[in-house]
Every structure is written in structure tokens, then in C-alpha cells.
Design a protein around this motif. Structure first.
Motif, short mmCIF file in Angstrom:
data_model
loop_
_atom_site.label_atom_id
_atom_site.label_comp_id
_atom_site.label_asym_id
_atom_site.label_seq_id
_atom_site.Cartn_x
_atom_site.Cartn_y
_atom_site.Cartn_z
N ASN A 98 0.88 -1.13 0.06
CA ASN A 98 -0.11 -0.05 -0.26
C ASN A 98 0.78 1.27 -0.01
O ASN A 98 1.83 1.35 0.73
N ASP A 100 0.40 4.01 1.41
CA ASP A 100 0.38 4.81 2.70
C ASP A 100 1.19 3.91 3.82
O ASP A 100 0.97 4.20 4.88
N ASN A 101 1.88 2.84 3.46
CA ASN A 101 2.42 1.92 4.09
C ASN A 101 4.03 2.42 4.25
O ASN A 101 4.78 1.71 3.77
N GLU A 105 7.21 -3.97 6.25
CA GLU A 105 7.55 -5.07 7.00
C GLU A 105 8.75 -5.91 6.10
O GLU A 105 8.17 -7.03 5.55
N GLY A 136 -0.91 -1.04 8.63
CA GLY A 136 0.02 -0.24 7.82
C GLY A 136 1.51 -0.97 7.62
O GLY A 136 2.14 -0.57 7.05
N MET A 137 1.31 -2.30 8.01
CA MET A 137 2.50 -3.24 7.80
C MET A 137 1.97 -4.46 6.97
O MET A 137 2.60 -5.49 7.32
N SER A 138 0.97 -4.54 6.25
CA SER A 138 0.50 -5.50 5.67
C SER A 138 1.60 -5.80 4.53
O SER A 138 1.81 -5.08 3.83
N HIS A 192 -1.67 1.14 14.89
CA HIS A 192 -2.15 1.65 13.53
C HIS A 192 -0.88 2.75 12.89
O HIS A 192 -0.72 3.72 13.47
N ALA A 194 -0.51 2.72 9.38
CA ALA A 194 -1.02 3.37 8.06
C ALA A 194 -1.10 4.80 8.25
O ALA A 194 -1.69 5.28 9.20
N THR A 217 13.32 0.19 8.25
CA THR A 217 12.36 0.02 9.39
C THR A 217 13.04 -0.81 10.59
O THR A 217 13.57 -1.74 10.25
#
Length: 240
Positions: A98, A100-101, A105, A136-138, A192, A194, A217
Motif C-alpha cells: 500500500n 500509505d504503508n 515489513e 500499515g505493515m501488511s 495503527h 498506516a 524499518t
């Protein structure tokens, strides 16, 4: 085996307009994500998939400026855009990332890549099930041919088109799968990360200011510590 990373991004976000190109740590969010992925993908195997709508012209222009592959497709049919992008670039497997991530990860990306290279029979790999990782880390990796067959089944369903992998979570019986769970940092569940609202953006800036290596990260335990401190500092600022 061609494995690609597809960053789904759009400019005209309702809650935070222009968020993909907002600056954190001296760079636009989209560039931060791209540079994080470049550690694991060649330049030709990372694509920003945005829409063909004029509202997303700024993203296309940004990609051209930074020599990033850009694919433009449907605005509303995000699932179709993702699949068409994967097919266009010849990706046998495609990561969905995404736009916005900010906090990529990377450990899951590395493990998923290794797993499909060892066993190409997987159709869907994900760290989203049970949400043990923060929002947000998908990270999700899809077999492109398999996903194309799925898309045929929900082509006209707006809900599945908007939420790219929702169909797979609601139809657990299809496809060979592997899920990844965070067992070492349970306090990360529910966090959260994201960047979807002005509040998220402010908190992300406060997190980023604490990171010792801004281009990487940090370990999840450190990231969650930064997140809690950032959230506390943000909430204190509202009380002044």
C-alpha cells in the motif's frame, strides 16, 4: 521466477489529500517506500500502480522524475489495476504494497520471497490474517495466474474490486496459502501505522524522528516503542 513489488497509490485521498507525496524525513512517502523496497527488488521489478484519472497525474509525474516504473489503470477497480499491472510487467508473483504503508515489513517480504522460490505451488501468502502485525505493515504475495482466475469470479463486485484481497479472506477454501504471524511482539497487535489521516501523518513524523536508521524499518519491538512515544507526544500537544 519473476517476483515484483506493486505499490498501489493514489493522490486524491479523501481524508488526507496528496498523502502519497507528503514529505516525511525530507522525502515523499512514496519515495521512502520505493527506496525501502529497492533493497530487495531490482529497479525494473518495482512498479507504482496508480489510476489513469487526471487526479493521479502528480503521481505519474513523480514516478517519471524519479525513474520509477508507473502503471496506470482503473481508478475504482483497484483489484483489476493490480492484476493488469502484474500481467503487463510479466510478474509470476506480485507483492501488494500500500502506498500509505511507510514502515515496510521487510522481514516478511524476504521470507515470502524465499518461500515461493523454494515452493512455487503457493497461491497466496500474507501476514494480515488475525492482524498480529500493525495496521500499515501488511504484506501480501499473490500468484498472478491464480489471482486472475479469482478476479474473473468477482469482476463486477465493487467491494472486492476496492479491497484487493478481501475475496480471498472470505473464501478461505481456495488456493494454496501460507500465513505469517507476529509472535515475538504481541503489543504490536492493533497498532495503527498506516498513514490515512492528518493525525496518522503527524504521528508518523514523530516516529520517524526517533528512528536511528531512517532508511530502514527498525525491529518491530523498537518501532512499537517509538509509536507509543509518538502517540503520547501527539496527544499531549492537543491538550496545550
Amino acid at each position: 521466477m519473476q517476483i515484483g513489488g506493486i505499490i498501489l497509490a493514489r493522490y486524491n485521498s479523501r481524508r488526507l489529500p496528496g498523502k502519497a507525496l507528503k514529505d516525511i524525513g525530507g522525502k515523499p512517502i512514496l519515495l521512502q517506500i520505493y527506496q525501502a523496497l529497492r533493497q530487495y527488488f531490482s529497479q525494473g521489478n518495482i512498479v507504482v500502480a496508480t489510476s489513469s484519472s487526471p487526479t493521479d497525474d502528480p503521481i505519474a509525474a513523480f514516478c517519471k522524475q524519479h525513474q520509477i516504473h508507473c502503471y496506470r489503470g482503473s481508478l475504482d477497480k483497484v483489484a483489476e489495476r493490480f492484476y493488469d499491472c502484474a500481467k503487463h510487467f510479466g510478474f509470476e508473483f506480485a507483492f501488494r504494497i500500500n502506498g500509505d504503508n511507510l514502515f515496510v515489513e521487510s522481514r516478511c517480504i524476504v521470507q515470502m520471497m524465499a518461500d515461493v522460490q523454494q515452493d512455487a505451488s503457493y497461491d497466496f501468502l500474507s501476514n494480515v490474517k488475525e492482524r498480529t502485525f500493525p495496521f500499515g505493515m501488511s504484506v501480501e504475495l499473490l500468484n498472478t495466474e491464480f489471482y486472475g482466475h479469482c478476479l474473473e469470479k468477482f469482476q463486477q463486485d465493487a467491494r472486492y474490486q476496492e479491497h484487493v484481497t478481501l475475496y480471498l479472506y472470505e473464501n478461505e477454501n481456495i488456493g494454496e496459502r501460507k500465513y505469517y504471524f507476529n509472535t515475538k511482539t504481541p503489543e504490536a497487535k492493533g497498532a495503527h501505522l498506516a498513514i490515512d489521516t492528518p493525525e496518522d501523518f503527524e504521528i508518523a513524523q514523530l516516529i520517524y524522528a526517533q528512528m536511528l536508521e531512517p532508511n530502514n524499518t527498525p525491529p518491530l519491538a523498537d518501532l512499537i516503542r517509538y509509536y507509543k512515544q509518538a502517540k503520547k507526544k501527539y496527544e499531549a500537544s492537543l491538550e496545550r
